[in-house]
Design a protein around this motif. Structure first.
Motif, mmCIF file in Angstrom:
data_model
loop_
_atom_site.group_PDB
_atom_site.id
_atom_site.type_symbol
_atom_site.label_atom_id
_atom_site.label_comp_id
_atom_site.label_asym_id
_atom_site.label_seq_id
_atom_site.Cartn_x
_atom_site.Cartn_y
_atom_site.Cartn_z
ATOM 1 N N SER A 50 -11.981 4.045 17.014
ATOM 2 C CA SER A 50 -13.240 4.436 16.373
ATOM 3 C C SER A 50 -14.437 3.661 16.919
ATOM 4 C CB SER A 50 -13.146 4.229 14.852
ATOM 5 O OG SER A 50 -12.830 2.879 14.545
ATOM 6 N N ARG A 51 -14.158 2.834 17.969
ATOM 7 C CA ARG A 51 -15.212 2.071 18.638
ATOM 8 C C ARG A 51 -15.932 1.136 17.659
ATOM 9 N NH1 ARG A 51 -17.804 6.827 22.549
ATOM 10 N NH2 ARG A 51 -15.843 7.341 23.606
ATOM 11 N N ARG A 52 -15.129 0.410 16.901
ATOM 12 C CA ARG A 52 -15.658 -0.534 15.920
ATOM 13 C C ARG A 52 -15.049 -1.912 16.181
ATOM 14 N NH1 ARG A 52 -19.561 1.103 12.542
ATOM 15 N NH2 ARG A 52 -18.607 0.346 10.612
ATOM 16 N N ARG A 53 -15.816 -2.964 15.921
ATOM 17 C CA ARG A 53 -15.299 -4.327 16.058
ATOM 18 C C ARG A 53 -14.280 -4.618 14.953
ATOM 19 N NH1 ARG A 53 -19.045 -8.753 15.496
ATOM 20 N NH2 ARG A 53 -19.936 -7.509 13.811
ATOM 21 N N TYR A 54 -13.427 -5.613 15.213
ATOM 22 C CA TYR A 54 -12.390 -5.968 14.237
ATOM 23 C C TYR A 54 -12.998 -6.327 12.893
ATOM 24 C CZ TYR A 54 -8.911 -8.862 11.884
ATOM 25 O OH TYR A 54 -8.074 -9.412 10.946
ATOM 26 N N GLU A 55 -14.064 -7.156 12.889
ATOM 27 C CA GLU A 55 -14.694 -7.558 11.637
ATOM 28 C C GLU A 55 -15.287 -6.353 10.907
ATOM 29 O OE1 GLU A 55 -14.395 -10.949 14.356
ATOM 30 O OE2 GLU A 55 -15.261 -8.933 14.560
ATOM 31 N N ASP A 56 -15.851 -5.414 11.678
ATOM 32 C CA ASP A 56 -16.431 -4.214 11.067
ATOM 33 C C ASP A 56 -15.346 -3.342 10.440
ATOM 34 O OD1 ASP A 56 -19.119 -4.713 11.732
ATOM 35 O OD2 ASP A 56 -18.790 -4.012 13.780
ATOM 36 N N ILE A 57 -14.218 -3.220 11.138
ATOM 37 C CA ILE A 57 -13.162 -2.340 10.637
ATOM 38 C C ILE A 57 -12.525 -2.940 9.392
ATOM 39 C CG2 ILE A 57 -11.026 -3.089 11.781
ATOM 40 C CD1 ILE A 57 -12.385 0.485 11.763
ATOM 41 N N ARG A 58 -12.469 -4.278 9.286
ATOM 42 C CA ARG A 58 -11.969 -4.915 8.061
ATOM 43 C C ARG A 58 -12.875 -4.584 6.875
ATOM 44 N NH1 ARG A 58 -8.599 -9.117 6.943
ATOM 45 N NH2 ARG A 58 -10.204 -10.130 5.668
ATOM 46 N N VAL A 59 -14.175 -4.638 7.107
ATOM 47 C CA VAL A 59 -15.130 -4.284 6.052
ATOM 48 C C VAL A 59 -14.985 -2.809 5.690
ATOM 49 C CG1 VAL A 59 -17.574 -3.988 5.529
ATOM 50 C CG2 VAL A 59 -16.785 -6.088 6.623
ATOM 51 N N ASP A 60 -14.878 -1.960 6.715
ATOM 52 C CA ASP A 60 -14.730 -0.518 6.475
ATOM 53 C C ASP A 60 -13.486 -0.232 5.635
ATOM 54 O OD1 ASP A 60 -16.973 -0.114 7.977
ATOM 55 O OD2 ASP A 60 -15.916 0.531 9.782
ATOM 56 N N LEU A 61 -12.397 -0.958 5.932
ATOM 57 C CA LEU A 61 -11.144 -0.722 5.217
ATOM 58 C C LEU A 61 -11.278 -1.072 3.740
ATOM 59 C CD1 LEU A 61 -8.196 0.095 5.256
ATOM 60 C CD2 LEU A 61 -7.596 -2.240 5.892
ATOM 61 N N LEU A 62 -11.957 -2.177 3.439
ATOM 62 C CA LEU A 62 -12.154 -2.558 2.033
ATOM 63 C C LEU A 62 -12.886 -1.459 1.280
ATOM 64 C CD1 LEU A 62 -13.251 -6.300 2.417
ATOM 65 C CD2 LEU A 62 -10.968 -5.398 1.952
ATOM 66 N N GLU A 63 -13.918 -0.896 1.891
ATOM 67 C CA GLU A 63 -14.689 0.151 1.232
ATOM 68 C C GLU A 63 -13.909 1.452 1.174
ATOM 69 O OE1 GLU A 63 -18.314 0.323 3.440
ATOM 70 O OE2 GLU A 63 -19.091 -1.526 2.571
ATOM 71 N N PHE A 64 -13.138 1.746 2.223
ATOM 72 C CA PHE A 64 -12.368 2.990 2.264
ATOM 73 C C PHE A 64 -11.318 3.032 1.167
ATOM 74 C CE2 PHE A 64 -8.602 5.294 3.917
ATOM 75 C CZ PHE A 64 -9.150 6.570 3.949
ATOM 76 N N LEU A 65 -10.612 1.933 0.945
ATOM 77 C CA LEU A 65 -9.566 1.902 -0.072
ATOM 78 C C LEU A 65 -10.136 2.040 -1.479
ATOM 79 C CD1 LEU A 65 -7.180 -0.850 1.338
ATOM 80 C CD2 LEU A 65 -6.818 1.620 1.318
#
Length: 294
Positions: free
Chosen positions: A153-168
């Motif tokens: 998804s062309r996202r940094r690791y730190e960004d994807i961790r944040v995205d995952l918290l919001e997605f769940l």
């Protein structure tokens, strides 16, 4: 006091900055800033490890931040339930239709457009969200999996961790374009639905979720025989010294036990509960016969 206020107080007392907190929690500084300003809902405690990591940096008792976050989330949920839900973002619908099997795409699109966010669109969206969330929960602590998702998804690791918290934490009424870019798009290969029976098949990306396709359908079943609760279980539930702090999930598990005509005692249920709680009786993920895999 809310999560943001407590964190700001401790940062000031320890002379630390938001950058220090972001590094400790392995999230972005932007996310920390929005969390402290109450622009972001604190993530659910059972879906993230950031509270433990933040607590260590802030020298707070373990569990304090998580308990505070849980209370804050419940208060926000009460306010949200008073507002009427809004339909999906157009980018979300576009992605869902793009992933639909070609033969089914045209009639599904026609129904979506005729009944915006109607029963069919909500059903499809909910099933897709459920399946992707299930995979995400299983891989929640896997850094390598998150990095693979981030690359796709062309996202940094730190960004994807944040995205995952919001997605769940999201639901079909609040599913955003960012959720789609980060998780729905890379994880869902395709989906199809039988408009006569509403049976659905969802194919996941083999790179991120190896395994067979997921299929959901309505099945007509004859009602089972009436269930009668075991006398031993009733006695166990009445006795505080045996029942202790048994949770609703644990009690439901005990209710589902069957004995082929035998009659267990209250003591049996007490021992079964203790056995259920003992981690030595269960294998942790990534182990074989209780021994970590090498």
């Amino acid at each position: 006091m809310d999560v943001g206020l407590l964190i700001r107080q401790r940062l000031a007392e320890l002379r630390l900055g938001q950058k220090d907190l972001a590094a400790a929690a392995e999230v972005t500084e932007s996310y920390v800033s929005q969390l402290l300003a109450r622009k972001k809902m604190p993530p659910a405690p059972d879906r993230t490890d950031i509270y433990d990591k933040m607590s260590r940096l802030l020298k707070l008792p373990r569990g304090k931040l998580a308990r505070l976050a849980d209370l804050q989330r419940k208060d926000e949920l009460k306010k949200t339930l008073l507002d009427p839900p809004e339909p999906l973002f157009k980018e979300v619908r576009a992605l869902i239709l793009r992933k639909c099997a070609p033969a089914t795409g045209a009639p599904v699109r026609a129904i979506f457009e005729k009944q915006p966010f109607g029963e069919l669109e909500r059903l499809v969206t909910q099933k897709l969200l459920d399946v992707v969330k299930r995979v995400a929960k299983e891989e929640l602590e896997s850094e390598s999996w998150l990095r693979r998702v981030g690359r796709l998804s062309r996202r940094r690791y730190e960004d994807i961790r944040v995205d995952l918290l919001e997605f769940l934490d999201t639901d079909i009424f609040n599913l955003s374009a960012e959720n789609c870019v980060s998780f729905l798009d890379p994880l869902i290969e395709s989906w199809d639905i039988d408009l006569a029976t509403f049976a659905m098949e969802i194919v996941l990306s083999r790179r991120l979720a190896p395994g067979s396709a997921k299929r959901f359908e309505f099945v007509e079943q004859e009602p089972g025989p009436p269930f009668k609760q075991e006398p031993g279980l009733e006695e166990f539930l009445r006795d505080p010294s045996l029942r202790g702090g048994a949770s609703l999930d644990e009690i439901e598990f005990l209710k589902r036990l069957r004995f082929n005509g035998r009659r267990p005692t209250a003591l049996y249920y007490y021992r079964e509960l203790q056995s259920l709680r003992d981690p030595l009786h269960f294998r942790a993920p990534g182990t074989a016969n209780g021994v970590p895999r090498r």
